[in-house]
Design a protein around this motif. Sequence first.
Motif, mmCIF file in Angstrom:
data_model
loop_
_atom_site.group_PDB
_atom_site.id
_atom_site.type_symbol
_atom_site.label_atom_id
_atom_site.label_comp_id
_atom_site.label_asym_id
_atom_site.label_seq_id
_atom_site.Cartn_x
_atom_site.Cartn_y
_atom_site.Cartn_z
ATOM 1 N N ILE A 1 0.822 -1.209 0.000
ATOM 2 C CA ILE A 1 0.000 0.000 0.000
ATOM 3 C C ILE A 1 0.856 1.258 0.000
ATOM 4 N N MET B 1 -7.638 2.982 1.034
ATOM 5 C CA MET B 1 -7.891 1.937 2.032
ATOM 6 C C MET B 1 -9.292 2.032 2.615
ATOM 7 N N LYS C 1 2.018 6.083 6.315
ATOM 8 C CA LYS C 1 1.998 5.014 5.319
ATOM 9 C C LYS C 1 0.912 3.990 5.670
ATOM 10 N N LEU C 2 0.448 3.305 4.676
ATOM 11 C CA LEU C 2 -0.456 2.158 4.766
ATOM 12 C C LEU C 2 -1.851 2.533 5.276
ATOM 13 N N PRO D 1 -4.937 4.920 6.371
ATOM 14 C CA PRO D 1 -5.383 6.286 6.072
ATOM 15 C C PRO D 1 -5.568 7.097 7.349
ATOM 16 N N ARG E 1 -2.680 4.332 -0.121
ATOM 17 C CA ARG E 1 -3.164 4.637 1.228
ATOM 18 C C ARG E 1 -4.517 5.341 1.193
#
Length: 458
Positions: free
Chosen positions: A416, A424, A453-454, A456, A421
């Motif tokens: 992601i 998500m 990161k990854l 939200p 991101r």
Amino acid sequence: MTLPAALAAELAALLGDGWRTDDAAREAQAGDDSRRHALPDAVALPRTREQVVALVRACRAHRIPIVARGAGTGTTGAAVPTLGGIAVSFARMNRILDVRAADRCAVVEPGVLNGELQTALQPHGLFWPPDPSSAELCSIGGNLATNAGGPRAVKYGATRDNVLGLVAVTGAGELIRCGGAYTKCSSGFDLTRLIVGSEGTLALIVEATLKLAPRPQAQAGLRAFYRDAASAAAAVSRLMAQPVVPAMLEFMDRRSLELLRRNGSDVPEAGAMLLVEADGGFDALPDILAALGAAADGDGLLDMDVAQDGMARDRLWAARRALSPALRSIAPGKINEDVVVPVSRIPDLVAGVEALADEHALTIVSFGHAGNGNLHVNILYHPDDADETARARMALPRIFDLALALGGALSGEHGIGLSKRGFMARAFDPATLEAMRAVKRALDPDGILNPGKLLPDV
């Protein structure tokens, strides 16, 4: 962000020449293959897990972000230090600590390169299955962080399926151990599989016990051409339904084949192509190959080639290897995103992507790991054309929405990072995202590990 002087002094004393603040070192850790770029405030190159523990504890005390770095071959921006802070390069933690052939496992540090490990395992008749396209250059730590895959994942699984245990440092600066040199365990939570694929947001991996597989005695390949994507997908279903699992099963759409012909590759006109690889013992391989060939045959098959020796197999796979470089002959700009859908929905995914290409007046090429339903969707555009660039950016969320509508996921192997991101919240409901955030808070209470990161924003 400016690092506190006390922190900089503490880490300089801790790491010696492994503490770098010069422009060259910072620039070397500022980007990845996503083409995103952000300078860290400093670079740490630890040599031991004890140094990693001390580094994390020091950064936690000052609330300084930490971004773990492998070889920088990721495509989603997951290793880009967007908020500054400290980039932790594991290049110096690059030892193969043990190869336990009797237990079919290897114990390694995160900075070991995938290709180096494979070379070291050859004398033992073993290999580690994950084989991303950057295998010669990418680090094991990066493979673990992103749950990297590759063509062999259809038979042997992705990274998460080939890790037995980890030693890692949480965002609280605690050293944790999970799993071990065994393939069966029913003791507590499976933290190993949780941390693998978490993109450095939960813990910094300092050691991994990897599950190895015996190197097959022989390989053979099939190349099958079909009338359309639906016929090829039906063949994929047949191939995956019979007892012999292919070692690799790759798909190329009509536009991929058109591009290859335009660049001189010897492929006929067809709606889709499958590349199938079998592996096994010398005696068993002919029967394996026959079973795969029978499954690949069916309605819509136009032609099939079989290759059993190494040179012939290389010729079959030459088109697959030539495809990524050939994409640049269409346009200099490329948005390469991998999505995954159930295998039975591959025809719908390909048809939907083709419709989006027509709607947005773009060239979009799809290919990838059909046995897992994991396709790489490449949107090609000219960055100096503002209108075309805007159309490419508009098409991207439509592709993600299409994959999700087909019961799929945002990524099968790239992860992601930054690039997905923002999507998500489309892929997961609020309760599921909150459960992920709760795990993040438990392992990284101050949110210093790879922030932004990854997951939200709330």
